[in-house]
Motif scaffolding. Structure first.
Motif, PDB file in Angstrom:
ATOM      1  N   GLN A 286       0.817  -1.210   0.000  1.00 33.93           N
ATOM      2  CA  GLN A 286       0.000   0.000   0.000  1.00 33.93           C
ATOM      3  C   GLN A 286       0.858   1.270   0.000  1.00 33.93           C
ATOM      4  O   GLN A 286       0.660   2.177  -0.811  1.00 33.93           O
ATOM      5  CB  GLN A 286      -0.916  -0.004   1.228  1.00 33.93           C
ATOM      6  CG  GLN A 286      -1.752   1.235   1.402  1.00 33.93           C
ATOM      7  CD  GLN A 286      -2.818   1.377   0.345  1.00 33.93           C
ATOM      8  OE1 GLN A 286      -3.627   0.489   0.152  1.00 33.93           O
ATOM      9  NE2 GLN A 286      -2.808   2.485  -0.360  1.00 33.93           N
ATOM     10  N   ASP A 287       1.827   1.379   0.908  1.00 36.35           N
ATOM     11  CA  ASP A 287       2.629   2.596   1.014  1.00 36.35           C
ATOM     12  C   ASP A 287       3.521   2.797  -0.206  1.00 36.35           C
ATOM     13  O   ASP A 287       3.668   3.907  -0.704  1.00 36.35           O
ATOM     14  CB  ASP A 287       3.471   2.570   2.290  1.00 36.35           C
ATOM     15  CG  ASP A 287       2.619   2.680   3.547  1.00 36.35           C
ATOM     16  OD1 ASP A 287       1.523   3.282   3.462  1.00 36.35           O
ATOM     17  OD2 ASP A 287       3.035   2.166   4.596  1.00 36.35           O
ATOM     18  N   ASN A 289       2.981   1.886  -3.206  1.00 37.89           N
ATOM     19  CA  ASN A 289       2.190   2.260  -4.375  1.00 37.89           C
ATOM     20  C   ASN A 289       1.900   3.749  -4.444  1.00 37.89           C
ATOM     21  O   ASN A 289       1.551   4.266  -5.506  1.00 37.89           O
ATOM     22  CB  ASN A 289       0.868   1.485  -4.375  1.00 37.89           C
ATOM     23  CG  ASN A 289       1.020   0.085  -4.932  1.00 37.89           C
ATOM     24  OD1 ASN A 289       2.021  -0.251  -5.564  1.00 37.89           O
ATOM     25  ND2 ASN A 289       0.024  -0.750  -4.700  1.00 37.89           N
ATOM     26  N   LYS A 290       2.041   4.466  -3.321  1.00 38.11           N
ATOM     27  CA  LYS A 290       1.747   5.899  -3.328  1.00 38.11           C
ATOM     28  C   LYS A 290       2.714   6.697  -4.199  1.00 38.11           C
ATOM     29  O   LYS A 290       2.433   7.836  -4.549  1.00 38.11           O
ATOM     30  CB  LYS A 290       1.744   6.441  -1.902  1.00 38.11           C
ATOM     31  CG  LYS A 290       0.569   5.936  -1.081  1.00 38.11           C
ATOM     32  CD  LYS A 290       0.556   6.529   0.318  1.00 38.11           C
ATOM     33  CE  LYS A 290      -0.654   6.028   1.106  1.00 38.11           C
ATOM     34  NZ  LYS A 290      -0.689   6.582   2.474  1.00 38.11           N
ATOM     35  N   SER A 291       3.836   6.113  -4.548  1.00 41.45           N
ATOM     36  CA  SER A 291       4.786   6.797  -5.427  1.00 41.45           C
ATOM     37  C   SER A 291       4.498   6.519  -6.900  1.00 41.45           C
ATOM     38  O   SER A 291       5.169   7.078  -7.777  1.00 41.45           O
ATOM     39  CB  SER A 291       6.217   6.356  -5.101  1.00 41.45           C
ATOM     40  OG  SER A 291       6.382   4.964  -5.370  1.00 41.45           O
ATOM     41  N   ARG A 333      -2.494   3.261  -8.026  1.00 43.10           N
ATOM     42  CA  ARG A 333      -2.673   4.617  -7.492  1.00 43.10           C
ATOM     43  C   ARG A 333      -3.954   5.142  -8.123  1.00 43.10           C
ATOM     44  O   ARG A 333      -4.798   4.371  -8.558  1.00 43.10           O
ATOM     45  CB  ARG A 333      -1.439   5.464  -7.864  1.00 43.10           C
ATOM     46  CG  ARG A 333      -1.330   6.783  -7.103  1.00 43.10           C
ATOM     47  CD  ARG A 333      -0.930   6.587  -5.643  1.00 43.10           C
ATOM     48  NE  ARG A 333      -0.480   7.846  -5.041  1.00 43.10           N
ATOM     49  CZ  ARG A 333      -1.267   8.689  -4.401  1.00 43.10           C
ATOM     50  NH1 ARG A 333      -2.554   8.430  -4.281  1.00 43.10           N
ATOM     51  NH2 ARG A 333      -0.783   9.801  -3.873  1.00 43.10           N
ATOM     52  N   TRP A 354      -6.579  -1.044  -4.285  1.00 40.49           N
ATOM     53  CA  TRP A 354      -5.816  -0.442  -3.193  1.00 40.49           C
ATOM     54  C   TRP A 354      -6.450   0.880  -2.762  1.00 40.49           C
ATOM     55  O   TRP A 354      -7.174   1.505  -3.509  1.00 40.49           O
ATOM     56  CB  TRP A 354      -4.376  -0.180  -3.637  1.00 40.49           C
ATOM     57  CG  TRP A 354      -3.594  -1.409  -3.944  1.00 40.49           C
ATOM     58  CD1 TRP A 354      -3.347  -1.955  -5.175  1.00 40.49           C
ATOM     59  CD2 TRP A 354      -2.946  -2.268  -2.997  1.00 40.49           C
ATOM     60  NE1 TRP A 354      -2.593  -3.092  -5.058  1.00 40.49           N
ATOM     61  CE2 TRP A 354      -2.328  -3.318  -3.737  1.00 40.49           C
ATOM     62  CE3 TRP A 354      -2.826  -2.259  -1.609  1.00 40.49           C
ATOM     63  CZ2 TRP A 354      -1.605  -4.323  -3.116  1.00 40.49           C
ATOM     64  CZ3 TRP A 354      -2.103  -3.273  -0.999  1.00 40.49           C
ATOM     65  CH2 TRP A 354      -1.498  -4.287  -1.742  1.00 40.49           C
ATOM     66  N   TYR A 355      -6.117   1.315  -1.520  1.00 43.88           N
ATOM     67  CA  TYR A 355      -6.437   2.679  -1.122  1.00 43.88           C
ATOM     68  C   TYR A 355      -5.684   3.636  -2.061  1.00 43.88           C
ATOM     69  O   TYR A 355      -4.641   3.298  -2.620  1.00 43.88           O
ATOM     70  CB  TYR A 355      -6.014   2.953   0.315  1.00 43.88           C
ATOM     71  CG  TYR A 355      -6.736   2.136   1.373  1.00 43.88           C
ATOM     72  CD1 TYR A 355      -7.824   1.328   1.055  1.00 43.88           C
ATOM     73  CD2 TYR A 355      -6.325   2.170   2.702  1.00 43.88           C
ATOM     74  CE1 TYR A 355      -8.477   0.587   2.033  1.00 43.88           C
ATOM     75  CE2 TYR A 355      -6.967   1.442   3.685  1.00 43.88           C
ATOM     76  CZ  TYR A 355      -8.048   0.640   3.344  1.00 43.88           C
ATOM     77  OH  TYR A 355      -8.674  -0.090   4.306  1.00 43.88           O
ATOM     78  N   SER A 356      -6.220   4.837  -2.205  1.00 40.01           N
ATOM     79  CA  SER A 356      -5.657   5.882  -3.078  1.00 40.01           C
ATOM     80  C   SER A 356      -5.852   5.567  -4.557  1.00 40.01           C
ATOM     81  O   SER A 356      -5.212   6.189  -5.400  1.00 40.01           O
ATOM     82  CB  SER A 356      -4.166   6.127  -2.796  1.00 40.01           C
ATOM     83  OG  SER A 356      -3.984   6.530  -1.455  1.00 40.01           O
ATOM     84  N   THR A 357      -6.735   4.640  -4.869  1.00 39.62           N
ATOM     85  CA  THR A 357      -7.032   4.367  -6.277  1.00 39.62           C
ATOM     86  C   THR A 357      -8.306   5.113  -6.680  1.00 39.62           C
ATOM     87  O   THR A 357      -9.297   4.523  -7.113  1.00 39.62           O
ATOM     88  CB  THR A 357      -7.192   2.860  -6.536  1.00 39.62           C
ATOM     89  OG1 THR A 357      -8.171   2.325  -5.636  1.00 39.62           O
ATOM     90  CG2 THR A 357      -5.877   2.131  -6.343  1.00 39.62           C
ATOM     91  N   ASP A 377     -11.014   4.045  -3.297  1.00 40.21           N
ATOM     92  CA  ASP A 377     -10.894   5.399  -2.760  1.00 40.21           C
ATOM     93  C   ASP A 377     -11.919   6.229  -3.486  1.00 40.21           C
ATOM     94  O   ASP A 377     -12.780   5.691  -4.184  1.00 40.21           O
ATOM     95  CB  ASP A 377      -9.467   5.949  -2.895  1.00 40.21           C
ATOM     96  CG  ASP A 377      -9.081   6.784  -1.670  1.00 40.21           C
ATOM     97  OD1 ASP A 377      -9.879   7.666  -1.303  1.00 40.21           O
ATOM     98  OD2 ASP A 377      -8.015   6.558  -1.088  1.00 40.21           O
TER      99      ASP A 377
END
Length: 560
Positions: A286-287, A289-291, A333, A354-357, A377
């Motif tokens: 998860q973390d 993937n934020k990049s 993302r 994922w979160y932030s998608t 998200d």
């Protein structure tokens, strides 16, 4: 002669009514009953018209309608930018071959019929990827284009079933179930979920989606030097840098592993019936993937600019962009972020885990229309005005909101018309701030003039509203301070099921409020709410003002 006599009689009757009306009498407008909650804890009973609310709704509609006409003029300048369906197209049916290695469903098969002919339509399948929280197992889907009536037969390959239904319910699609097959007819384009009883409420373990597209229009030729033409088959592109005056066409049957990025680009079209797959970017964490970039990432911020800033008219702004018809899957993302101005996002189908998608965020002077979002998200983001978001279908996973009003927008934004949308599922289970309509605002922007109407919520039971300003340690900067959220109208909202969590309206402090909010004919679990107790509302008296909860005095919560 009899017809003429009836007309004369009618005219005499109307004339009598006009003569009987008092001089200067005017139509007072719709009548409402309910309660207003004011700053300081005072309440007022409402029994009569609300002309100021009707005027606000009319103002928003006029402003956004003018924007849509201007947007259509800009879109008409593009060589392959049309989104208008051919209403005179003869009956036709187009299916698409899968690219080599495409993931085939072990849960469903689909057969289509038209004019006495039958053909299969390939069914894809992707597994849920955030396995620590996703309660679903996988999602299957098929995609085709058609005009004229088409018969759809979805056969369940695994497990038992006793019947079937098609969501959204507003599509009013009748089904027939026999021998593990759900059959129904379509006469117009639709993005729907086919669900087999008894598993038709959260979590639906093996969703089956049917993306029934209209016939393609404005298909570019591969010979055009300004066209990146991707035909059927597998395309491993990596990052594609977009440039102005470019068209990207991804044909049905194309499976593209790539992301499309642009900064300061103008007159760009990305369209087709193919699939953009983000699996190759997914780290499995998860973390990490934020990049990763979004699958379509057209931005208006130079590197180093703060996020959530509004686009300027400078060199980094983008303008006149159309994204149409494509399917997006497994983005690690956000999926489609097209900032700038004069943006059209039409008939996309998006599935991410994922979160932030986030599904779709379009910029200023934008139309987000006819899309399907199944993401973990925020799905639809009315955060950059003026904009119209209409005729979309949302399947919300456990995180995020179907309608995110603000996620820390730094600058003032106004004029949003969000209407005729369906939320067919919202899998909110344990993350407390989740809601169908949500704002988490810790920045100085003033967000105002929102009209949400004709929104239908089916399978959701966590929370309907969560609109707050908050001193969140991650985003709140005391040097910048709070903004405000004001001028919100929620009209003709229907939620079918009861909600577990209270509905919350809270400002930041007495000077930075959530204010001038009207809930008008909001039905929750069969109750047409007219006060806070009806809908379990928590309205902070210190930081909110003029929060109205009303229903029509006559035929409450009936469709206007």
């Amino acid at each position: 002669m009899m017809k003429l006599a009836r007309v004369v009689a009618a005219l005499v009757s109307v004339a009598g009514l006009i003569a009987a009306a008092p001089a200067g009498a005017a139509n007072p407008g719709p009548q409402y009953v309910g309660t207003e909650y004011d700053q300081g804890g005072g309440t007022q009973a409402i029994d009569g018209p609300l002309p100021q609310v009707e005027q606000l709704a009319d103002q928003i509609t006029r402003t956004t309608d003018d924007m849509l006409r201007d947007l259509a003029r800009e879109r008409a300048k593009l060589p392959y930018g049309s989104i208008e369906s051919d209403h005179h197209a003869p009956p036709q049916l187009t299916t698409y071959p899968p690219a080599p290695g495409s993931p085939v469903s072990d849960q469903y098969s689909v057969t289509l019929g038209q004019r006495g002919r039958s053909t299969s339509s390939f069914v894809y399948q992707v597994a849920a990827r955030k396995t620590d929280t996703n309660l679903e197992k996988d999602t299957s889907w098929t995609s085709f284009s058609f005009a004229g009536p088409v018969a759809v037969r979805v056969h369940k390959l695994s497990g038992t079933a006793t019947g079937c239904l098609v969501r959204p319910e507003s599509a009013r699609i009748r089904t027939h179930f026999a021998d593990g097959t759900c059959s129904f007819a379509l006469t117009a384009a639709a993005n729907v979920s086919v669900e087999f009883t008894p598993n038709t409420t959260n979590p639906v373990l093996h969703p089956m989606l049917v993306f029934a597209n209209p016939p393609e229009v404005d298909v570019p030729p591969a010979s055009d030097p300004n066209v990146l033409y991707l035909g059927p088959g597998l395309h491993q592109l990596g990052t594609v840098q977009l440039h102005s005056n470019q068209t990207v066409y991804i044909a049905g049957g194309a499976w593209v592993q790539g992301t499309f990025k642009g900064l300061g680009v103008h007159n760009v079209v990305i369209r087709g019936r193919g699939v953009i797959d983000g699996t190759y970017l997914d780290t499995g964490d998860q973390d990490s993937n934020k990049s990763r970039p979004g699958l379509i990432d057209i931005d208006c911020h130079d590197p180093g600019q703060p996020p959530h800033a509004a686009c300027s008219t400078g060199s980094s702004n983008s303008s006149n962009v159309v994204v149409d018809g494509l399917t997006f899957v497994n983005g690690p993302r956000f999926n489609v972020r097209v900032l700038g101005d004069h943006i059209t996002v039409h008939n996309l189908k998006v599935m991410s885990w994922w979160y932030s998608t986030d599904c779709i965020w379009a910029g200023t002077a934008s139309l987000v229309e006819g899309n399907f979002c199944k993401v973990n998200d925020d799905a639809l983001k009315p955060m950059t005005g003026d904009s119209v978001i209409r005729d979309n279908v949302v399947w919300q996973l456990e995180n995020g909101a179907p309608f995110m009003i603000s996620w820390n927008i730094l600058t003032d934004q106004a004029d949003f018309h969000v209407y005729d949308n369906d939320v067919i599922h919202a899998e909110h289970y344990w993350l407390s701030p989740q809601a169908i309509f949500r704002a988490r605002h810790a920045t100085p922007g003033h967000l105002q003039r929102f009209l949400f109407e004709d929104i239908r919520v089916e399978d959701a039971n966590w929370r309907l509203f969560y609109i707050i300003l908050e001193k969140h340690p991650k985003w709140y900067d005391p040097a910048l301070g709070f903004g405000q959220i004001s001028g919100l109208v929620f009209r003709d909202i229907t939620a079918q099921t009861p909600f577990t969590m209270p509905n919350v309206f809270t400002g930041g402090d007495p000077d930075h409020r959530v204010s001038d909010v009207t809930l008008m004919n909001v039905a929750m679990n069969g109750t047409c709410v007219a006060n806070a107790a009806d809908g379990n509302f928590q309205i902070d008296p210190a930081t909110t003002d003029q929060v109205r909860i009303v229903k029509s005095a006559h035929a409450p919560c009936s469709h206007r």
